[in-house]
Design an enzyme around this catalytic site. Structure first.
Site, short mmCIF file in Angstrom:
data_model
loop_
_atom_site.label_atom_id
_atom_site.label_comp_id
_atom_site.label_asym_id
_atom_site.label_seq_id
_atom_site.Cartn_x
_atom_site.Cartn_y
_atom_site.Cartn_z
N HIS A 131 -13.48 6.01 -6.71
CA HIS A 131 -12.30 5.15 -6.56
C HIS A 131 -11.19 5.51 -7.55
O HIS A 131 -10.17 4.85 -7.60
CB HIS A 131 -12.69 3.68 -6.70
CG HIS A 131 -13.51 3.19 -5.55
ND1 HIS A 131 -14.88 3.26 -5.55
CD2 HIS A 131 -13.16 2.66 -4.36
CE1 HIS A 131 -15.34 2.77 -4.40
NE2 HIS A 131 -14.32 2.41 -3.67
N LYS A 143 0.84 -1.20 0.00
CA LYS A 143 0.00 0.00 0.00
C LYS A 143 0.87 1.25 0.00
O LYS A 143 0.66 2.18 -0.80
CB LYS A 143 -0.90 -0.01 1.23
CG LYS A 143 -1.67 1.29 1.47
CD LYS A 143 -2.42 1.23 2.80
CE LYS A 143 -3.09 2.56 3.12
NZ LYS A 143 -4.19 2.87 2.17
N SER A 192 -18.72 9.60 4.11
CA SER A 192 -17.40 10.01 4.59
C SER A 192 -16.80 11.09 3.71
O SER A 192 -17.10 11.18 2.51
CB SER A 192 -16.47 8.80 4.63
OG SER A 192 -16.34 8.22 3.34
#
Length: 786
Positions: free
Chosen positions: A704, A20, A443
């Protein structure tokens, strides 16, 4: 002779999420492509050596990916849509397909490929996009390079390759909304690339490959069965090739057993965790040559294996087939399990003793393989496992009598609200929203400052009072930005939340939490599922204070934000000692109390997210009705304790919902928001054909991807939506939550989204006289007034 130990795939992300960090550093320009590849190589080597040290004989390669293994397969076979082919750098092109690419300096503006769930998991794969006259070309460099990397460590590996039928079934036609024209028509064109690859691997001295065909556990029609027969006959022929283990998982073969046994391949892998009952049928029909790979260690969950139960299955196979025809393996790749339990120092030692992560599962596999010829193993590993299984079975930590009593006292009336038409009228009067109201999914960006403050607070470097003040300022800023953007329904931003499941688990009994229990969701996105080990009970209000505070900052409606019972269930490591349905209803009761408290605090809209409802659907149609019944009941139990005037929203994303729309309608949420932008509103067609009765918010931009869509794109998507569903029942929102994005791109995209909604609203009211209060049941394409 001992039985061989095997692994089907290892987590890619690294114990400390090294992948990541490497990916996000490269994407942000802080590191080079060479740095990224160096980090990836380091992870591969480390994981191969972990498997070697655990005594695994069949070690996988090509299971590692920089983003997704199905996207890797698309590159392997030259499935590169034309719009990406202008990008000459292979790595840039790869990430453009995965994430989109927007570079005004060179005039590039490309959307990402569609993304959806990998079978019934929370992993997302990139959907390959096929042309009608698709040509396939082999690019095996990644596979060959990893074989050489492993050999440099003294290891022979078994390359993992998605099978041809599964690859095509998981793909889609480019620019098409047709469903009747199967992508399997391209099988004949694709198979020569597989044969070419097998020949190259034979030349490289590879002795085995793993051909993954999880679609063999699905219901297949005759066209699909014929495709499997064609593929198996073509690949198992007389040409020189490595031996092949045909790998199935996520369920039993059922009526596809004969297809698998007649494949002509040397070995067959069975998922005996999901479907242990299939072993008897396989042993009865297997013949005299095929090797069986027994998936007896759960690759999907973190509970310690009941070694005695697994050993009994192994003994039945070894007794009939002998040691040379049995391999011990996990049920599926360990992609869905965290890396190493040994780093979990903060867990309750009792609960920790019940668990096994990927590294520990390797040792379980090896122990089972070593004991395959024994009748009743008494070595230390088995004795310790027996003690852990027995301790868990009788532990008071798992049972709360008051929760069990409340569950027994449920009544049908607790699952009912007034009809939607009654609720809808009262909600419109209360909220006074315009046509095409705008909102977000919940969010907002979790910036470095937010993550840093949370880490400092957890570590004791920031006081509770200072952390509270920080969160209040972030919430104030978020609400002010939303008002400035002109959104109609606001959210508080969720800055106090680390994760949409873990946050709630931390405030309920029955959950435990890990420090490094990360699993990959997609690309660089990792989640840390809580461990749901016992009966669930809410200890007090979980979200009320922040929702009330946020509502005090604005006169516009504020949404309360909750994660639904099915999603908490699916996105946790769930206890396996009682029916999942019972655990889900316990969660629903806890959430029901929270909704009642939010309503009492004056919150007019409450969103209960259920993106995992489709994910939890059994892969076989015959098993679905029972699941859907309890999944719908759980949502209704959670949401039916509030009054008609309180509007209930839900959110679902990145899955195909067309075949369960009846169940989604039965959930009876007042508004559902769904992901539709990557597929250009294809999913919405299903809602239109079904005549979905309540309100819908189709996502108009893909969160995304870092790409910011144009206002015109969003207007076009809204126009498509208005042609499918009644305009008076449409909302305008992004595809999903915005926590992974940065504020500049979020504000730019939301400003364009609000402008697109206003322009579409103006156009509709000018031409058709539409108002929010209109109760038209027809979309634009069917409405005579338009």
């Amino acid at each position: 002779m001992t039985v061989a130990a095997s692994n089907l795939g290892f987590p890619r992300i690294g114990l400390a999420r090294e992948l990541k960090k490497a990916l996000e550093g490269y994407w942000a320009g802080r590191s080079t492509a060479e740095d990224l590849q160096k980090d990836a190589l380091s992870l591969r080597k480390r994981h191969w050596l972990i498997m070697k040290e655990a005594g695994i004989h069949f070690i996988p390669s090509n299971d590692f990916s920089l983003y997704d293994h199905i996207l890797d397969a698309a590159e392997l076979f030259g499935v590169i849509p034309k719009r990406y082919q202008e990008i000459t750098d292979p790595l840039s092109r790869y990430f453009a397909m995965a994430r989109g690419l927007q570079d005004a300096a060179v005039g590039i503006d490309l959307q990402a490929l569609e993304m959806t769930k990998w079978f019934d998991t929370n992993y997302h794969y990139i959907v390959p996009e096929l042309e009608r006259q698709q040509t396939f070309t082999l690019s095996p460099e990644k596979i060959l390079r990893e074989i050489e990397e492993a050999r440099a460590l003294g290891l022979e590996v078994r390359p993992v390759i998605p099978g041809p039928v599964t690859f095509l079934k998981l793909s889609k036609w480019a620019g098409s909304q047709e469903t009747g024209d199967s992508t399997l028509k391209l099988l004949t064109a694709l198979l020569p690339c597989y044969r070419q690859l097998l020949g190259l691997l034979e030349q490289q001295g590879v002795s085995w490959i793993q051909l993954d065909e999880p679609c063999l556990t699905l219901d297949l029609d005759e066209l699909e069965r014929a495709a499997y027969r064609q593929a198996f006959a073509f690949l198992s022929g007389d040409q020189a090739r490595p031996r092949i283990v045909l790998t199935t998982y996520f369920g039993g073969l059922g009526d596809n057993l004969a297809l698998a046994l007649e494949s002509g391949f040397e070995a067959l892998h069975l998922d005996l965790v999901r479907a242990p009952e299939q072993l008897d049928s396989v042993l009865k029909e297997i013949g005299s040559k095929m090797i069986l790979s027994l998936g007896v260690v759960d690759g999907r969950n973190i509970w310690r294996t009941d070694l005695d139960r697994a050993h009994r299955l192994i003994r039945r196979a070894v007794t009939q087939l002998g040691t040379d025809r049995v391999i011990i393996a996990p049920s599926c790749a360990l992609l869905h399990s965290p890396v190493d339990l040994s780093r979990e120092t903060s867990l309750d030692p009792i609960i920790r003793s019940w668990l096994a992560f990927s590294t520990q599962k390797l040792h379980e596999i090896k122990a089972l393989a070593d004991a395959a010829t024994e009748n009743f193993p008494q070595n230390e590993f088995f004795v310790e496992a027996r003690h852990a299984v027995a301790t868990r079975a009788r532990s008071p930590l798992t049972c709360r009598p008051e929760v069990q009593t409340r569950l027994r006292e449920l009544t049908p009336a607790m699952l009912q609200r007034e009809p939607f038409v009654v609720r809808n009228r009262q909600q419109k009067q209360r909220l006074g929203l315009p046509l095409l109201p705008t909102t977000t999914i919940g969010s907002f960006p979790q910036t470095g400052d937010v993550r840093g403050a949370r880490a400092a607070w957890r570590a004791g470097r920031m006081s509770e009072a200072d952390y509270q003040e920080f969160l209040e300022k972030e919430t104030q800023n978020c609400v002010a930005r939303q008002e400035q953007l002109g959104l109609d329904v606001l959210v508080h931003g969720e800055f106090e939340r680390n994760d949409m499941v873990e946050y709630f688990g931390e405030q309920m009994e029955g959950f435990a939490f890990t420090e490094n229990g990360w699993v990959q969701s997609y690309g660089s996105r990792c989640v840390k599922p809580p461990v749901l080990y016992g009966d669930v009970r809410r200890t007090g209000p979980m979200t009320v204070a922040w929702s009330r505070y946020a509502q005090s900052l604005t006169t516009r409606p504020m949404k309360g934000m909750l994660t639904g019972p099915v999603t908490i269930l699916q996105w946790s490591f769930v206890r396996d000692d009682q029916p999942r349905s019972a655990t889900c209803m316990q969660l629903a009761l806890a959430l029901r109390d929270e909704l009642v408290d939010l309503e009492a605090a004056g919150i007019p809209i409450i969103q209960v997210d259920e993106p995992a409802v489709r994910e939890g659907l059994p892969l076989r149609r015959g098993e679905r009705s029972a699941y859907l019944q309890w999944a719908v009941d759980a949502f209704r139990l959670a949401t039916s304790g509030v009054r008609c005037e309180t509007q209930i929203h839900t959110h679902m994303c990145y899955a195909q919902f067309g075949d369960i729309l009846e169940a989604i309608a039965a959930m009876d949420a007042d508004v559902i928001s769904i992901e539709t932008s990557r597929s250009h509103m294809e999913l919405l067609q299903d809602f239109g054909h079904f005549q979905y009765p309540n309100e819908v918010g189709p996502g108009v931009y893909d969160i995304h991807s870092p790409r910011v869509p144009t206002q015109e794109e969003m207007e076009e998507l809204l126009q498509r939506a208005a042609e499918v569903l009644p305009v008076a029942r449409l909302w305008v929102n992004p595809d999903c939550g915005l926590k992974t994005r940065g504020w500049p791109e979020v504000e730019a995209a939301l400003a364009r989204m609000v402008a697109a909604a206003k322009r579409t609203r103006e156009r509709l009211t000018e031409t058709s006289g539409y108002r929010r209060q209109d109760d038209s049941s027809q979309p634009l394409s069917q409405n005579a007034s338009t």
